[in-house]
Design a protein around this motif. Sequence first.
Motif, PDB file in Angstrom:
ATOM      1  N   GLN A 373       0.785  -1.212   0.000  1.00 16.61           N
ATOM      2  CA  GLN A 373       0.000   0.000   0.000  1.00 16.61           C
ATOM      3  C   GLN A 373       0.836   1.290   0.000  1.00 16.61           C
ATOM      4  N   VAL A 374       1.717   1.448   0.952  1.00 14.71           N
ATOM      5  CA  VAL A 374       2.331   2.759   1.215  1.00 14.71           C
ATOM      6  C   VAL A 374       3.736   2.855   0.628  1.00 14.71           C
ATOM      7  N   LEU A 375       4.166   4.091   0.366  1.00 20.96           N
ATOM      8  CA  LEU A 375       5.463   4.304  -0.272  1.00 20.96           C
ATOM      9  C   LEU A 375       6.609   3.770   0.584  1.00 20.96           C
ATOM     10  N   MET A 376       7.517   3.043  -0.064  1.00 19.18           N
ATOM     11  CA  MET A 376       8.690   2.507   0.600  1.00 19.18           C
ATOM     12  C   MET A 376       9.922   3.394   0.369  1.00 19.18           C
ATOM     13  N   THR A 377       9.944   4.125  -0.728  1.00 19.64           N
ATOM     14  CA  THR A 377      11.056   5.026  -1.020  1.00 19.64           C
ATOM     15  C   THR A 377      11.248   6.026   0.109  1.00 19.64           C
ATOM     16  N   LYS A 378      12.484   6.337   0.431  1.00 22.57           N
ATOM     17  CA  LYS A 378      12.783   7.340   1.454  1.00 22.57           C
ATOM     18  C   LYS A 378      12.421   8.711   0.905  1.00 22.57           C
ATOM     19  N   MET A 379      11.361   9.300   1.439  1.00 23.13           N
ATOM     20  CA  MET A 379      10.814  10.562   0.935  1.00 23.13           C
ATOM     21  C   MET A 379      11.048  11.662   1.969  1.00 23.13           C
ATOM     22  N   TRP A 380      12.302  12.082   2.094  1.00 24.26           N
ATOM     23  CA  TRP A 380      12.671  13.123   3.054  1.00 24.26           C
ATOM     24  C   TRP A 380      12.781  14.462   2.328  1.00 24.26           C
ATOM     25  N   LEU A 381      12.043  15.442   2.828  1.00 26.41           N
ATOM     26  CA  LEU A 381      11.998  16.775   2.237  1.00 26.41           C
ATOM     27  C   LEU A 381      12.682  17.792   3.137  1.00 26.41           C
ATOM     28  N   LEU A 425      16.457  17.742   6.733  1.00 25.88           N
ATOM     29  CA  LEU A 425      15.371  16.986   6.114  1.00 25.88           C
ATOM     30  C   LEU A 425      14.487  16.301   7.144  1.00 25.88           C
ATOM     31  N   MET A 426      13.272  15.982   6.722  1.00 23.20           N
ATOM     32  CA  MET A 426      12.373  15.197   7.549  1.00 23.20           C
ATOM     33  C   MET A 426      11.401  14.438   6.635  1.00 23.20           C
ATOM     34  N   PRO A 427      10.945  13.255   7.068  1.00 21.23           N
ATOM     35  CA  PRO A 427       9.998  12.487   6.241  1.00 21.23           C
ATOM     36  C   PRO A 427       8.654  13.210   6.172  1.00 21.23           C
ATOM     37  N   TYR A 428       8.096  13.289   4.969  1.00 16.68           N
ATOM     38  CA  TYR A 428       6.856  14.042   4.814  1.00 16.68           C
ATOM     39  C   TYR A 428       5.629  13.226   5.211  1.00 16.68           C
ATOM     40  N   ASN A 429       5.746  11.879   5.270  1.00 21.33           N
ATOM     41  CA  ASN A 429       4.576  11.054   5.526  1.00 21.33           C
ATOM     42  C   ASN A 429       4.928   9.934   6.505  1.00 21.33           C
ATOM     43  N   LEU A 430       4.567  10.112   7.751  1.00 23.43           N
ATOM     44  CA  LEU A 430       4.892   9.122   8.781  1.00 23.43           C
ATOM     45  C   LEU A 430       3.962   7.910   8.736  1.00 23.43           C
ATOM     46  N   ASP A 431       2.931   7.963   7.890  1.00 18.00           N
ATOM     47  CA  ASP A 431       2.050   6.823   7.683  1.00 18.00           C
ATOM     48  C   ASP A 431       2.672   5.812   6.726  1.00 18.00           C
ATOM     49  N   ASP A 508       8.530  18.694 -10.360  1.00 24.72           N
ATOM     50  CA  ASP A 508       9.907  18.797 -10.833  1.00 24.72           C
ATOM     51  C   ASP A 508      10.861  19.107  -9.668  1.00 24.72           C
ATOM     52  N   SER A 509      10.387  19.943  -8.751  1.00 23.08           N
ATOM     53  CA  SER A 509      11.210  20.320  -7.604  1.00 23.08           C
ATOM     54  C   SER A 509      11.457  19.129  -6.689  1.00 23.08           C
ATOM     55  N   LEU A 510      10.399  18.349  -6.412  1.00 27.05           N
ATOM     56  CA  LEU A 510      10.548  17.203  -5.521  1.00 27.05           C
ATOM     57  C   LEU A 510      11.492  16.164  -6.109  1.00 27.05           C
ATOM     58  N   SER A 511      11.437  15.965  -7.414  1.00 27.28           N
ATOM     59  CA  SER A 511      12.323  14.990  -8.061  1.00 27.28           C
ATOM     60  C   SER A 511      13.780  15.391  -7.918  1.00 27.28           C
ATOM     61  N   LEU A 512      14.018  16.679  -7.728  1.00 21.49           N
ATOM     62  CA  LEU A 512      15.387  17.165  -7.540  1.00 21.49           C
ATOM     63  C   LEU A 512      15.768  17.185  -6.068  1.00 21.49           C
ATOM     64  N   LEU A 513      14.844  17.598  -5.207  1.00 26.12           N
ATOM     65  CA  LEU A 513      15.161  17.776  -3.788  1.00 26.12           C
ATOM     66  C   LEU A 513      15.180  16.467  -3.008  1.00 26.12           C
ATOM     67  N   ILE A 514      14.367  15.495  -3.417  1.00 20.98           N
ATOM     68  CA  ILE A 514      14.360  14.199  -2.737  1.00 20.98           C
ATOM     69  C   ILE A 514      15.380  13.301  -3.417  1.00 20.98           C
ATOM     70  N   ASP A 516      16.221  10.195  -3.456  1.00 21.36           N
ATOM     71  CA  ASP A 516      15.919   8.865  -3.989  1.00 21.36           C
ATOM     72  C   ASP A 516      14.724   8.860  -4.943  1.00 21.36           C
ATOM     73  N   LEU A 517      14.251  10.040  -5.323  1.00 22.07           N
ATOM     74  CA  LEU A 517      13.080  10.142  -6.181  1.00 22.07           C
ATOM     75  C   LEU A 517      13.475  10.495  -7.605  1.00 22.07           C
ATOM     76  N   ASN A 518      13.022   9.680  -8.560  1.00 24.28           N
ATOM     77  CA  ASN A 518      13.316   9.916  -9.977  1.00 24.28           C
ATOM     78  C   ASN A 518      12.228  10.713 -10.683  1.00 24.28           C
ATOM     79  N   TYR A 519      10.965  10.495 -10.257  1.00 25.36           N
ATOM     80  CA  TYR A 519       9.856  11.098 -10.998  1.00 25.36           C
ATOM     81  C   TYR A 519       8.613  11.117 -10.119  1.00 25.36           C
ATOM     82  N   CYS A 520       7.795  12.146 -10.290  1.00 25.88           N
ATOM     83  CA  CYS A 520       6.469  12.141  -9.687  1.00 25.88           C
ATOM     84  C   CYS A 520       5.530  13.020 -10.504  1.00 25.88           C
ATOM     85  N   ASP A 521       4.250  12.784 -10.341  1.00 23.33           N
ATOM     86  CA  ASP A 521       3.219  13.618 -10.959  1.00 23.33           C
ATOM     87  C   ASP A 521       2.216  13.967  -9.874  1.00 23.33           C
TER      88      ASP A 521
END
Length: 564
Positions: A373-381, A425-431, A508-514, A516-521
């Motif tokens: 269900q939930v994102l496994m990628t490290k999404m620290w902003l 940085l901090m994780p944006y989604n603790l769920d 575009d900003s998140l793909s650069l700032l995070i 481990d993130l390659n792409y998002c929409d």
Amino acid sequence: MTLSSRRNFLKTSAASIFTVAVSSAITGCAQTLMSKPLSVIEFKHGVASGDPLSNALIIWTRATTSQLTSEVTVAWELASDSQFKNIIRSGREQTDKSRDFTIKIDVQDLTPNTEYFYRFIGLNTQSPIGRAKTLPVSNVEQIKMVVVSCSNYPAGYFNAYTDAAKQEDLDVVLHLGDYIYEYPMGGYATQNAEKIGRQLAADNSGEIITLSDYRKRYAIYRTDKGLQALHAAAPFIAIWDDHEVANDTYKEGAENHTPDEGDFFKRRASAIQAYYEWLPIRPPRGEQSPQIYRTFDFGNLISLHMLDTRVIARDKQLAYSDYKNLETKQMDVARFASDLNSPKRQLLGSTQLNWLTSAITQSNAKWQVLGQQVLMTKMWLPTEIFSQSDRTKIPEVLKELVAIKKAVLANKAVTPEQLARINTLMPYNLDAWDGYPSEREALYKKSVTTLNKKLVVVAGDTHNAWHGILKNAKGESVGVEFATPGVTSPGMEHYLALNTAQAKQMADSLSLLINDLNYCDLSHRGYMILTITNEQITTDWRYIDNIDSPIYNIAAQQQSIYKG
């Protein structure tokens, strides 16, 4: 299926007696049932198939009757052709109000990698025709699967389902949860419902809590023509997320469950019963058990492990607000970090993690795919983004942070203060898995490092599309993640009140700032297609331009190729 495996299957199914009928080539139907007359019924909720194996399929329908009767009798047929000239299995089955008049047949002793067609028949009516396919056991050149999640009925029409049903050569549909939502009218994502004709029924317009509530909610959702079309197009392999029970479910409760709503476990049991009744699923431990994780093998190409990150073992989600001093407004960073990184925090739980490790160990498949269900990628902003009380300032802050990050990547001089802005940085989604980093690391170690197998993770939940690289604590790549956008549920662009241009800029900003993130929409609803061969996995995101009516177009598409 061997005699021993059939014996084990029947033992497992004992807990769900009278809810799933088993039909093999040697069992057939009892003569007493064959002699019963068919009932006057309608098939208002379509047909479905699911949980395909190399030799078995679940087929499903629901009988609607206006008669005051305790049970109805329905005939069914399974054929090798859509004209039903070659019927290879048929029978009759009874259902009643104890099952909400749903019918599930587990048709066994079928041929691997074979397309089948099925239908149900009442006294003077016939259901739509469904298409299903068994799994392959060898010589697998390609598997094509649709991935969907997060369909909120009042939020809009399920046009993503409609479009997905048009895909040719579809092997299977993965539904990663939030098949329904528990909220009432006037609640989450219902603001346009009356305008677009997507109101909930008058007798089901409140928050759903009881078994009757959940059943009625499924019945409303299953009237959507797109959902019916996708169910008829290919077998589903489904897993629940939180809204099949209540928002942000964990093992002992949920964010959207309060004491005045009664016992949580009674509510959860009702939700699970309705889920098993309305989904074409073969519960691993019977229809009274919340254990839903299971594996599907597509020959030696894919082992698909469907995981539960919600109901069985999840510890309650952490909340930043619990670590903020109400007077000073300062964050207790040390206590938060200690709690966040505690090895005791569980999402899968040790039993499920050990099962997964064993399943991956025993698999000889090229690709180990986790359906969850939930994102496994490290999404620290950058923390600065979260500190904006005025959301309208976020685009400008992002612009500044992106400029600093680009300067760093270009080896240009930046000040220590600027460097701190992009590195704090901090994780944006603790769920998500970011709220359970110790167990995520344990999964990587047990299933990847020790076994030398890379993971391919598919996720839903966020309502937006993502492509991330999975990395362990050492920064080593251990796999890849692809996440599907929601069918209708609003995403990050809604929460941050972004227009389309701002959402594109932020993506575009998140793909650069995070890191481990390659792409998002962040601006579209839609679905995802995975085309898997020995050489690569091709991921296609298809975005819908409209959910306010059943008329739509494809607004955009994006593709990614992963070679492992």
